[in-house]
Design an enzyme around this catalytic site. Structure first.
Site, mmCIF file in Angstrom:
data_model
loop_
_atom_site.group_PDB
_atom_site.id
_atom_site.type_symbol
_atom_site.label_atom_id
_atom_site.label_comp_id
_atom_site.label_asym_id
_atom_site.label_seq_id
_atom_site.Cartn_x
_atom_site.Cartn_y
_atom_site.Cartn_z
ATOM 1 N N GLY A 47 0.851 -1.189 0.000
ATOM 2 C CA GLY A 47 0.000 0.000 0.000
ATOM 3 C C GLY A 47 0.879 1.229 0.000
ATOM 4 O O GLY A 47 0.868 2.015 0.942
ATOM 5 N N ALA A 48 1.663 1.397 -1.085
ATOM 6 C CA ALA A 48 2.811 2.315 -1.069
ATOM 7 C C ALA A 48 2.635 3.608 -1.844
ATOM 8 O O ALA A 48 3.569 4.400 -1.919
ATOM 9 C CB ALA A 48 4.046 1.581 -1.623
ATOM 10 N N TYR A 233 -15.034 5.053 14.838
ATOM 11 C CA TYR A 233 -13.722 4.429 14.739
ATOM 12 C C TYR A 233 -13.472 3.353 15.790
ATOM 13 O O TYR A 233 -13.013 2.266 15.481
ATOM 14 C CB TYR A 233 -12.623 5.497 14.864
ATOM 15 C CG TYR A 233 -12.326 6.234 13.586
ATOM 16 C CD1 TYR A 233 -11.748 5.581 12.502
ATOM 17 C CD2 TYR A 233 -12.614 7.582 13.452
ATOM 18 C CE1 TYR A 233 -11.477 6.248 11.321
ATOM 19 C CE2 TYR A 233 -12.341 8.259 12.280
ATOM 20 C CZ TYR A 233 -11.770 7.591 11.217
ATOM 21 O OH TYR A 233 -11.501 8.254 10.054
#
Length: 387
Positions: A47-48, A233
């Protein structure tokens, strides 16, 4: 062609290649000015291409001098449709790394798939031998598992629905937004997508292929936030997934104890991302948080946080510094009592009549547009660019 931002709700459907390149360049310059970190040598970032993943890769390469392999899922340009920002970011990063003599290769595909895992592992084995750090920064709304089942995540509460103030981004009004409660199936699907199952799969695959060093470190990113957003969250479907992520860190450490591999979760600060801009209530909180933290001189973006995380909390003189909950925290400045007290004071006051006065709406939109390469200083957006 001339590329302009086309915003639909909380997403921008265009990206500016020059703006993205300049954005990446500014993050690289920031890291280089801060000084070197004595850390990892060969880093895999899953996930770069945007946000924390991109900032992690920049910090690894230009802060540590590490060789990096990035996994991303981005679209190239097609006709008059621009590429996604992550595509331009990655191209800019690889170009900058090459100019500095740093190894940097990327694999563009579904990181959840067995095929991409195998492709990445082959690249590691052929080019680097082994990695000594794995960053898991994957953010996706859906996941297809090895058996072909596709799971879709939900941004919902668990138990009762939740109603709170919300900033309507289309007309700058404050209204109430209600987030409905999730079914058991939706909770389970969200955990499947956003939990730590795939992180564990990656680590298992790397160990099985002998593509990871002994005593390596792996880290994933999370967010908790203030009590105001707990129903979303901390206690909602995302919260269930993040709880699973934390449990997965423990599972990885137990499973790979013989190799001395350590797994950590870092709780990061709230920032404008493609994910957070889609969640009701959150943009209003962000705009107030930005104002307070900027006034106190402690506001950080992705790159500032990732550099501080790596330099001070992972590879600092005292080693890895976890808090009493077993996690790393670079949300420590956001969660300071003085910061949260002022944010909540503004929250109580804010309405449609004083939104633009009390909230840092400009700061919010600046970060939003910068994600896609727009509103970056020094870029002439009237010029034709090759997309």
């Amino acid at each position: 062609m001339v590329v302009e931002p086309k915003v639909k709700g909380f997403i921008c459907t265009t990206a500016h290649p020059t703006g993205c390149e300049k954005n990446v360049s500014e993050q690289i310059d920031y890291v280089k000015k801060q000084g070197k970190i004595s850390g990892a040598k060969n880093v895999l970032v899953i996930g770069a291409s945007t946000g924390y993943g991109l900032a992690s890769r920049i910090t690894a390469a230009f802060g540590m001098g590490a060789a990096t392999i990035g996994v991303l899922f981005d679209k190239e340009a097609s006709g008059k449709r621009t590429a996604t920002p992550g595509f331009y970011n990655t191209r800019a990063f690889e170009g900058a790394a090459a100019r500095e003599g740093l190894y940097a290769k990327s694999v563009n595909g579904d990181a959840f798939s067995v095929e991409i895992k195998q492709q990445v592992i082959q690249m590691i084995k052929e080019d680097l031998g082994k990695v000594d750090m794995v960053v898991y920064s994957l953010a996706s709304p859906r996941r297809t598992t090895a058996n072909g089942t596709t799971y879709v995540s939900s941004l919902k509460t668990v138990g009762e629905s939740f109603t709170q103030k919300n900033w309507n981004l289309r007309d700058n009004t404050i209204t109430d937004a209600t987030i409905p409660s999730a079914s058991e199936e939706e909770i389970a699907a969200t955990v499947k997508v956003m939990g730590g199952e795939d992180w564990i799969d990656w680590m298992d695959a790397l160990v099985e292929a002998d593509a990871i060093e002994e005593n390596a470190i792996t880290i994933a990113y999370s967010y908790i936030g203030p009590k105001l957003t707990y129903p979303i969250y901390h206690e909602g479907t995302i919260g269930r997934a993040k709880k699973h992520l934390t449990e997965s860190a423990c599972a990885i450490a137990r499973k790979q104890k013989a190799l001395g591999i350590k797994a950590y979760v870092s709780v990061n600060k709230a920032l404008v991302t493609q994910a957070s801009s889609a969640i009701p209530v959150v943009p209003l909180y962000l705009s107030l948080l930005y104002r307070v933290m900027k006034e106190k001189g402690i506001h950080e973006g992705c790159i500032e946080q990732m550099y501080r995380l790596y330099k001070d909390k992972i590879f600092g003189a005292d080693g890895v510094t976890v808090e009493t909950d077993g996690m790393l925290h670079v949300d420590d400045w956001e969660m300071r009592e003085d910061v949260q007290t002022e944010v909540m004071k503004l929250w109580e006051q804010i309405d449609s009549s004083n939104l633009l006065k009390l909230a840092d709406t400009e700061g919010y939109w600046e970060d939003f547009y910068r994600m896609f390469g727009f509103r970056v200083d020094g870029v002439d957006y009237s010029l034709d660019v090759e997309v």
